[in-house]
Enzyme design. Sequence first.
Site, PDB file in Angstrom:
ATOM      1  N   GLY A   8       0.810  -1.201   0.000  1.00  0.00           N
ATOM      2  CA  GLY A   8       0.000   0.000   0.000  1.00  0.00           C
ATOM      3  C   GLY A   8       0.849   1.258   0.000  1.00  0.00           C
ATOM      4  N   ASP A  99      -5.798  -2.085  -5.255  1.00  0.00           N
ATOM      5  CA  ASP A  99      -6.260  -2.450  -3.920  1.00  0.00           C
ATOM      6  C   ASP A  99      -7.780  -2.348  -3.826  1.00  0.00           C
ATOM      7  OD1 ASP A  99      -6.115   0.314  -4.217  1.00  0.00           O
ATOM      8  OD2 ASP A  99      -5.338   0.685  -2.199  1.00  0.00           O
TER       9      ASP A  99
END
Length: 243
Positions: A8, A99
């Site tokens: 991330g 994501d």
Amino acid sequence: MILELDCGNSAIKWRLMDGAGLVVHRGRADDLESLIAQIVDLTEAVSRCRLVSVRGLEQTKSIVDGIRALGVRPEVVTPSAALRGVVNGYDDYSRLGLDRWLALVAAFNRCRAACLVIDIGTAVTVDYVDTSGRHLGGYIAPGLPMLRRLIVKHAASVSLPDLEREALQSNLAPARSTSPAVESGCYLMLRAFLNERLSQADSELGSSYRVFVTGGDAVIMNAHPKVIIAEDLVLDGLALALP
């Protein structure tokens, strides 16, 4: 064993799965160096590696090269127009963050029903998926870390370390010092945004839908009666994308 990596913006989440699909180890690293330190003793047992990254090409390449140096070759997921019964709702499907894409694919495959998917991290994303698996689009807003930094940037009397030491308050009465005042204000702004999106879900998805929440600050939504906290939603989607 299968090593799974979710790279991330702020951290790298990882888990090690056995042949039965059970989590054997898991962790969270701030950077590649700390990731390597956490997994180096586990890689002898790794037969496969799956990886998703929302970082730039150079940063992603550095992570891939670092994992390869341990003798493990990562498989990197790429964008797709449709996956496991879910149709990407972006005009240009390649522009939807991986994501977000994997999280909503995992959510829909978990319930096979209309769902609202919320990821509360550095940024906050909200996505709607209808009963047929069609992604209806979504929203992106700053998360608590971004809101804190914004305050610090424009208010010289507030320091980020002070804010990071403040826990979310259970009592959100007016604060009597700056750090808790900022923390409560950011929390209330985010909660109001999310509650409004939940209200909108009735008009977008009808009266029957599931709400999945993931991300580092998912606890914000703990008290909502419809919410299902799904810690590994992005990694679950990664496993569906690279089975």
